[in-house]
Design a protein around this motif. Structure first.
Motif, PDB file in Angstrom:
ATOM      1  N   LYS A 322      15.430  48.292  30.787  1.00 27.86           N
ATOM      2  CA  LYS A 322      15.311  47.828  32.159  1.00 27.86           C
ATOM      3  C   LYS A 322      16.689  47.606  32.777  1.00 27.86           C
ATOM      4  O   LYS A 322      16.944  47.969  33.942  1.00 27.86           O
ATOM      5  N   LEU A 323      17.618  47.049  31.984  1.00 24.30           N
ATOM      6  CA  LEU A 323      18.970  46.810  32.468  1.00 24.30           C
ATOM      7  C   LEU A 323      19.662  48.136  32.798  1.00 24.30           C
ATOM      8  O   LEU A 323      20.375  48.240  33.803  1.00 24.30           O
ATOM      9  N   ILE A 326      18.475  49.371  36.138  1.00 24.11           N
ATOM     10  CA  ILE A 326      19.073  48.581  37.223  1.00 24.11           C
ATOM     11  C   ILE A 326      20.527  48.995  37.432  1.00 24.11           C
ATOM     12  O   ILE A 326      21.004  49.093  38.573  1.00 24.11           O
ATOM     13  N   TYR A 365      17.831  41.370  37.159  1.00 22.85           N
ATOM     14  CA  TYR A 365      16.843  41.376  36.078  1.00 22.85           C
ATOM     15  C   TYR A 365      16.225  39.993  35.910  1.00 22.85           C
ATOM     16  O   TYR A 365      15.009  39.856  35.733  1.00 22.85           O
TER      17      TYR A 365
END
Length: 640
Positions: A322-323, A326, A365
């Motif tokens: 997910k990071l 982003i 996040y």
């Protein structure tokens, strides 16, 4: 009549008898020779023997002629693969037979003591040590199949042969090379440390030597990574240190300095063994920064919160993915967050630096994950100021960890760091770190006091990058006196020590504010140049001394321009050795010592690669030999 498959080139000289399929008639002398049977029982051995005894010229031509594939009657193959060596199990062995000579040679394996076999024994031994392979590599099926195809005549020796003969012999040969190089050195400096393997709890004592060759090349080598069972007391450390020097036939007087960490047992062991002691600069810096971080509670709280964030991403694959997404959306560098280690202060610095770089991505996040708490605005400001304050310390740590770092750099780096911390501009950049900055300044002053450490003073004095620029007047004079005493000792052949340990304590220098206005610089390295420039004014204020060869060299040396801090001091001394024949001898001694015990740390990292979970039963004596070869073999250019 059973048909005959005539693939062998022998049939150029024979034909099957029409009345008896078990016989073949020689086309050269018309004699009929028995084939030994019919069909699969028939052979060409008797035909070859007849040709060999009765028609020697034709036989000689036969054994040098490649066999045909049945379609070429000329005795040679038209295939483009005819020049390629036949490999067992490949299609070529079916298409093309070997000559008699090739067949007989292929059936013969080299003897284990054959020079051709011995060459590959040692190459395999080198590979095991250099690539941290297990000794059982020689028994692995994949490796054996590779060698059987690459070298059909070579038989891979067993593990016992490699362990008891090849590896020890490589070890002994490399030892001889290192010992010969050490014997030419004027003096040795040593680093030592203790390490315990986490896989089997075996402890080891490191011993790395550093010296300057006659050509003024800084060299080093691992002399031991000795198994160290029992209590790690100072008495036991002293015994092991002396045992290593006895093993290498190194007189105690030849060891100039032994650099180690600040552990009380190591300090006592070095003192009991009778060696001059030098503290690891990086370890002392580590302790100073650790104490300063503890001095300000809000800094500790900020670092703890930052660790929780980094740990979350390092322990979750989904969070890491997910990071990354982003980061792509925000056009940020695709970098992972850095986890720190308690034994490496700069890893905490890298943790903060990387977290600040990814501040936007991490904050975005966290907005979708309520269980993870972000840093407050005040903590983000504190983190940024910590990075600004510790940046010069990180740069100094990297420089001191390099392969050419010398003990002569310790005083200049410590003096420059203190000046950097005391500048008003530094205080303005980190207004929220008053306690931490004050604590760091106090720790540096306490840990880096060099008044009674003549060897540090002389090393700095003899480094053409520094000379007297970073020494107090009294320190510079002590360095000169030390050199004069050593010169007198050499000329008079005295055996007693002339170390002067009774000099007064270091005095802080108070700059005359009316002398000149000191310009404030942004760069940390401008502090370096500023200290050097300030002190050069006093370089010629010393009292005249009786002029002799050493005095003349010293005077001329101090009048020459200080070289750039990035220059290589060893190359400078090589180029000026004839101009300073006496000082150059001292330079070969005092500039031989590293500023830290980082070499021992790297040695233990190599040992950690050898000792893994699958190799935790490796005997300590074998581990010591493998580490020794791994480190030293490239240093002698594999020439042993």
């Amino acid at each position: 009549m059973t048909p005959v498959n005539k693939k062998s080139p022998i049939w150029e000289y024979y034909e099957i008898c029409s009345e008896n399929n078990k016989l073949a008639q020689c086309l050269l002398c018309s004699i009929k020779i028995s084939r030994g049977g019919e069909g699969k029982k028939a052979t060409t051995t008797s035909l070859k023997n007849h040709l060999k005894t009765k028609h020697a010229d034709q036989y000689a031509a036969l054994i040098n002629v490649p066999s045909t594939n049945g379609s070429n009657t000329g005795g040679t193959s038209t295939s483009t693969d005819s020049k390629m060596p036949a490999v067992p199990g490949t299609s070529r062995s079916k298409e093309q037979q070997l000559t008699l000579k090739e067949t007989s040679e292929r059936k013969l394996l080299w003897d284990i003591n054959d020079p051709k076999s011995i060459k590959y024994h040692y190459l395999i031994g080198e590979m095991i040590a250099l690539d941290n392979e297990p000794l059982s590599l020689v028994e692995r099926v994949g490796f054996q199949r590779l060698m059987a195809n690459a070298l059909p005549h070579y038989k891979v020796p067993g593990r016992t042969y490699m362990t008891e003969k090849i590896v020890p012999d490589i070890y002994n040969r490399v030892c001889a090379k290192i010992e010969a190089s050490i014997s030419q050195a004027a003096a040795l400096s040593v680093t030592s440390d203790i390490w315990t393997c986490q896989h089997n709890n075996e402890s080891f004592l490191s011993f790395t030597a550093h010296w300057i060759s006659p050509e003024f090349i800084l060299e080093h080598g691992v002399l031991a990574m000795k198994s160290f069972p029992g209590s790690h007391s100072g008495i036991n450390i002293a015994k092991e240190l002396n045992a290593i020097t006895e093993r290498w036939n190194i007189p105690q007087s030849k060891i100039h300095l032994l650099v180690h960490d600040s552990g009380s047992n190591m300090i006592k062991g070095v003192r009991d063994a009778g060696y001059d002691s030098g503290r690891c600069f990086i370890h002392s810096l580590q302790r100073a920064i650790e104490e300063s971080l503890k001095s300000q509670p809000e800094v500790q709280q900020m670092i703890a919160a930052a660790r929780r964030i980094v740990t979350h991403f390092n322990h979750s694959g989904l969070a890491e993915q997910k990071l990354k997404s982003i980061q792509q959306e925000l056009n940020l560098p695709n970098h992972q967050l850095v986890q720190d280690m308690s034994t490496r202060w700069n890893s905490t610095y890298y943790l903060m630096e990387r977290l600040l770089e990814q501040k936007r991505a991490v904050s975005l996040y966290i907005t979708d994950h309520e269980t993870l708490i972000n840093l407050t605005h005040a903590q983000w400001e504190l983190l940024e100021q910590c990075i600004k304050l510790l940046k010069p310390f990180e740069e100094i740590t990297k420089i001191t960890s390099s392969g050419i770092s010398c003990i002569s750099e310790v005083i200049p780096h410590a003096v420059t760091l203190l000046k950097y911390l005391g500048k008003a501009e530094t205080a303005e950049k980190v207004p929220n770190l008053v306690s931490m900055r004050s604590s760091l300044q106090a720790e540096l002053e306490r840990r880096f006091s060099f008044d009674e450490k003549n060897k540090y003073l002389v090393a700095t004095f003899l480094d053409p990058r520094f000379k007297t620029s970073f020494l107090e007047l009294i320190q510079a004079e002590r360095a000169r006196q030390k050199i004069f005493l050593e010169a007198l000792k050499i000329s008079c052949d005295e055996s007693s020590s002339t170390d002067d340990d009774s000099s007064p304590l270091r005095k802080k220098r108070n700059l005359n504010e009316n002398d000149k206005t000191i310009e404030i610089h942004d760069s940390f390295w401008n502090c370096f140049e500023e200290v050097a420039t300030d002190n050069m004014r006093n370089a010629n204020d010393e009292e005249d001394v009786e002029k002799n060869a050493v005095a003349n060299e010293l005077d001329f040396y101090l009048k020459t321009v200080r070289v750039d801090r990035k220059a290589d001091p060893y190359k400078w001394w090589l180029a000026n050795e004839k101009q300073y024949p006496n000082l150059s001898k001292f330079a070969k001694v005092y500039l031989s010592s590293p500023g830290s015990s980082v070499y021992s740390e790297r040695l233990f990292s190599e040992a950690g690669n050898i000792y893994d979970e699958k190799r935790n039963r490796l005997l300590p004596k074998n581990a010591e030999k493998l580490v020794f070869i791994h480190h030293n073999l490239p240093l002698i250019n594999f020439n042993y």
